[in-house]
Design an enzyme around this catalytic site. Structure first.
Site, PDB file in Angstrom:
ATOM      1  CB  ALA A  58      -0.905  -0.010   1.224  1.00 46.18           C
ATOM      2  N   GLY A 101       0.547  -5.020   0.862  1.00 45.58           N
ATOM      3  CA  GLY A 101      -0.608  -5.132  -0.160  1.00 45.58           C
ATOM      4  C   GLY A 101      -0.393  -5.983  -1.323  1.00 45.58           C
ATOM      5  CD  GLU A 134      -2.399  -7.335   2.804  1.00 45.64           C
ATOM      6  OE1 GLU A 134      -1.924  -6.469   2.233  1.00 45.64           O
ATOM      7  OE2 GLU A 134      -2.777  -7.382   4.086  1.00 45.64           O
ATOM      8  CD  GLU A 180       1.624  -5.278   5.661  1.00 45.76           C
ATOM      9  OE1 GLU A 180       2.399  -6.320   6.031  1.00 45.76           O
ATOM     10  OE2 GLU A 180       1.016  -5.293   4.718  1.00 45.76           O
TER      11      GLU A 180
HETATM   12  N1  CAA Z   1       4.594   3.123  -0.704  1.00 45.48           N
HETATM   13  C1  CAA Z   1       4.889   4.384  -1.549  1.00 45.48           C
HETATM   14  N2  CAA Z   1       6.033   4.480  -2.203  1.00 45.48           N
HETATM   15  C2  CAA Z   1       6.763   3.240  -2.210  1.00 45.48           C
HETATM   16  C3  CAA Z   1       6.532   2.035  -1.569  1.00 45.48           C
HETATM   17  C4  CAA Z   1       5.267   2.022  -0.951  1.00 45.48           C
HETATM   18  N3  CAA Z   1       4.773   0.913  -0.423  1.00 45.48           N
HETATM   19  N4  CAA Z   1       7.626   1.366  -1.899  1.00 45.48           N
HETATM   20  C5  CAA Z   1       8.512   1.923  -2.741  1.00 45.48           C
HETATM   21  N5  CAA Z   1       8.058   3.328  -2.627  1.00 45.48           N
HETATM   22  C6  CAA Z   1       8.764   4.082  -3.560  1.00 45.48           C
HETATM   23  C7  CAA Z   1       9.911   4.481  -2.808  1.00 45.48           C
HETATM   24  O1  CAA Z   1       9.388   5.672  -1.792  1.00 45.48           O
HETATM   25  C8  CAA Z   1      10.818   5.374  -3.928  1.00 45.48           C
HETATM   26  O2  CAA Z   1      10.279   6.677  -4.292  1.00 45.48           O
HETATM   27  P1  CAA Z   1      11.250   7.913  -4.718  1.00 45.48           P
HETATM   28  O3  CAA Z   1      12.120   7.394  -5.657  1.00 45.48           O
HETATM   29  O4  CAA Z   1      10.171   8.799  -4.829  1.00 45.48           O
HETATM   30  O5  CAA Z   1      12.053   7.928  -3.288  1.00 45.48           O
HETATM   31  C9  CAA Z   1      10.348   4.251  -4.953  1.00 45.48           C
HETATM   32  O6  CAA Z   1       9.411   3.741  -4.851  1.00 45.48           O
HETATM   33  C10 CAA Z   1      11.523   3.160  -5.160  1.00 45.48           C
HETATM   34  O7  CAA Z   1      11.500   2.763  -3.963  1.00 45.48           O
HETATM   35  P2  CAA Z   1      12.939   2.535  -3.305  1.00 45.48           P
HETATM   36  O8  CAA Z   1      13.749   3.587  -3.617  1.00 45.48           O
HETATM   37  O9  CAA Z   1      12.862   2.395  -1.797  1.00 45.48           O
HETATM   38  O10 CAA Z   1      13.525   1.212  -3.908  1.00 45.48           O
HETATM   39  P3  CAA Z   1      14.744   0.248  -3.170  1.00 45.48           P
HETATM   40  O11 CAA Z   1      15.011  -0.758  -4.461  1.00 45.48           O
HETATM   41  O12 CAA Z   1      15.816   0.920  -2.573  1.00 45.48           O
HETATM   42  O13 CAA Z   1      13.635  -0.643  -2.254  1.00 45.48           O
HETATM   43  C11 CAA Z   1      11.911  -1.777  -1.374  1.00 45.48           C
HETATM   44  C12 CAA Z   1      12.693  -1.442  -2.502  1.00 45.48           C
HETATM   45  C13 CAA Z   1      12.822  -2.649  -0.432  1.00 45.48           C
HETATM   46  C14 CAA Z   1      10.712  -2.625  -1.901  1.00 45.48           C
HETATM   47  C15 CAA Z   1      11.595  -0.301  -0.633  1.00 45.48           C
HETATM   48  O14 CAA Z   1      11.087   0.445  -1.544  1.00 45.48           O
HETATM   49  C16 CAA Z   1      10.555  -0.803   0.614  1.00 45.48           C
HETATM   50  O15 CAA Z   1      10.893  -1.366   1.739  1.00 45.48           O
HETATM   51  N6  CAA Z   1       9.383  -0.232   0.478  1.00 45.48           N
HETATM   52  C17 CAA Z   1       8.188  -0.621   1.476  1.00 45.48           C
HETATM   53  C18 CAA Z   1       7.750  -1.891   1.641  1.00 45.48           C
HETATM   54  C19 CAA Z   1       6.653  -1.862   2.324  1.00 45.48           C
HETATM   55  O16 CAA Z   1       6.873  -1.568   3.514  1.00 45.48           O
HETATM   56  N7  CAA Z   1       5.318  -2.255   2.053  1.00 45.48           N
HETATM   57  C20 CAA Z   1       4.362  -2.403   2.837  1.00 45.48           C
HETATM   58  C21 CAA Z   1       3.286  -1.178   2.837  1.00 45.48           C
HETATM   59  S1  CAA Z   1       2.117  -1.157   4.149  1.00 45.48           S
HETATM   60  C22 CAA Z   1       0.765  -2.150   3.410  1.00 45.48           C
HETATM   61  O17 CAA Z   1       0.971  -2.871   2.219  1.00 45.48           O
HETATM   62  C23 CAA Z   1      -0.302  -2.289   4.280  1.00 45.48           C
HETATM   63  C24 CAA Z   1      -1.441  -3.206   3.600  1.00 45.48           C
HETATM   64  O18 CAA Z   1      -1.299  -4.256   4.133  1.00 45.48           O
HETATM   65  C25 CAA Z   1      -2.699  -2.600   3.286  1.00 45.48           C
END
Ligand code: CAA
Length: 270
Positions: free
Chosen positions: A76, A121, A124, A144
């Site tokens: 998400a 998400g 999921e 999460e």
């Molecule tokens: N939401 C919004 N933006 C996201 C994102 C997310 N879940 N995941 C990645 N992005 C964005 C980053 O902010 C980045 O944007 P910018 O270039 O503007 O800074 C872009 O995507 C590329 O990401 P990274 O630079 O972080 O890429 P990376 O290769 O270094 O890392 C990653 C990849 C390990 C997947 C890392 O992006 C990450 O940890 N992302 C978050 C993953 C996460 O926590 N997901 C769970 C979300 S909560 C959820 O999903 C709740 C639910 O069940 C409903």
């Protein structure tokens, strides 16, 4: 066909693409690669619109779901969630659940082709699909808790049903990321394809499914899905009823005649 994201100003443009590369097969691509295909309300709305259109299409036999760029879906949208009140978060979770429920309820089989990050998400989303294949570079997880949150689109429930309660608990409680081969061992995916080839792999499976008796495939999916939630005796009754009903179809007659005549069946969805 492509579906515009009505609310997704942050993601902009088309965030969910639907293509029909072959007869009976739809490929749905979540396309917001700059944000690793993160799901905001606009993407969820576009995905729901795509699913509703597919649900109304009687010529459809199978759906392949994938992500654009280096991610399947990285979860998400964290930026969007960071500004949400509890009330907005509830509405967001409800929208996510409704969308994934609609995906799960499609009567044709759905195949997730996990081409990269498949987190939160995104994981999921894969859990709402019938079959999951992963690229060698795919990473699965429910991270999460690292954000001080829990899964909000069904991960606390569907993950345990797919891989078992203790394995699900370990992933949800630690938030750790799982590489493709371990994901296969855990049952998060069925098989691992070389990097860049997972959509081709999923398409081959989709093609096989699309060549089977269409009514039989739909009923097999429906009976299995309904049966999981029912006591065994009730579930077996669903099966007997569906099995018998198929004997009323021209496709079952054709399938059995083709076997006897040692030829390929020509199914017409009748
Ligand atoms: N939401 C919004 N933006 C996201 C994102 C997310 N879940 N995941 C990645 N992005 C964005 C980053 O902010 C980045 O944007 P910018 O270039 O503007 O800074 C872009 O995507 C590329 O990401 P990274 O630079 O972080 O890429 P990376 O290769 O270094 O890392 C990653 C990849 C390990 C997947 C890392 O992006 C990450 O940890 N992302 C978050 C993953 C996460 O926590 N997901 C769970 C979300 S909560 C959820 O999903 C709740 C639910 O069940 C409903």
């Amino acid at each position: 066909m492509s579906v515009d994201a009505p609310e997704s100003e942050k993601s902009g443009g088309e965030t969910v693409l639907v293509e029909r590369p072959e007869s009976g097969i739809a490929v749905v691509t979540i396309s917001r690669p700059d944000a690793l295909n993160a799901l905001d309300e606009g993407v969820l709305d576009a995905l729901r619109a795509a699913i509703d259109a597919l649900a109304a299409d009687e010529s459809l036999r199978c759906v392949v779901l994938t992500g654009a760029g280096k991610a399947f879906v990285a979860g998400a949208d964290i930026g969007r969630m960071s500004t949400m009140s509890p009330r907005e978060a509830r509405a967001f979770a409800e929208k996510g659940h409704r969308t994934l429920d609609a995906l799960e309820a499609l009567s044709v089989p759905t195949i997730a082709a996990v081409n990269g990050y498949c987190l939160g998400g995104g994981c999921e989303l894969s859990l709402a699909c019938d079959l999951v294949y992963a690229a060698a570079n795919a990473r699965f997880g429910q991270p999460e808790v690292k954000l001080g949150l829990i899964p909000g689109f069904g991960g606390t429930q569907r993950l345990a049903r797919r891989i078992g309660p203790m394995r699900a608990a370990e992933l949800v409680l630690t938030g750790r990321m799982v590489k493709a081969e371990e994901a296969k061992a855990l049952g998060l995916c069925l098989d691992v394809a070389p990097k860049g080839q997972v959509v081709d792999h999923a398409m081959a499976v989709a093609r096989t499914i699309a060549a089977m008796g269409p009514g039989a495939v739909r009923l097999a999916k429906t009976v299995m899905a309904r049966g999981v939630e029912a006591p065994l005796a009730t579930a077996n009754a669903y099966e007997r009823e569906a099995f018998a009903n198929l004997f009323d179809t021209a496709d079952a007659a054709e399938g059995m005649a083709a076997f006897a005549e040692k030829r390929q069946a020509r199914f017409e969805n009748r």
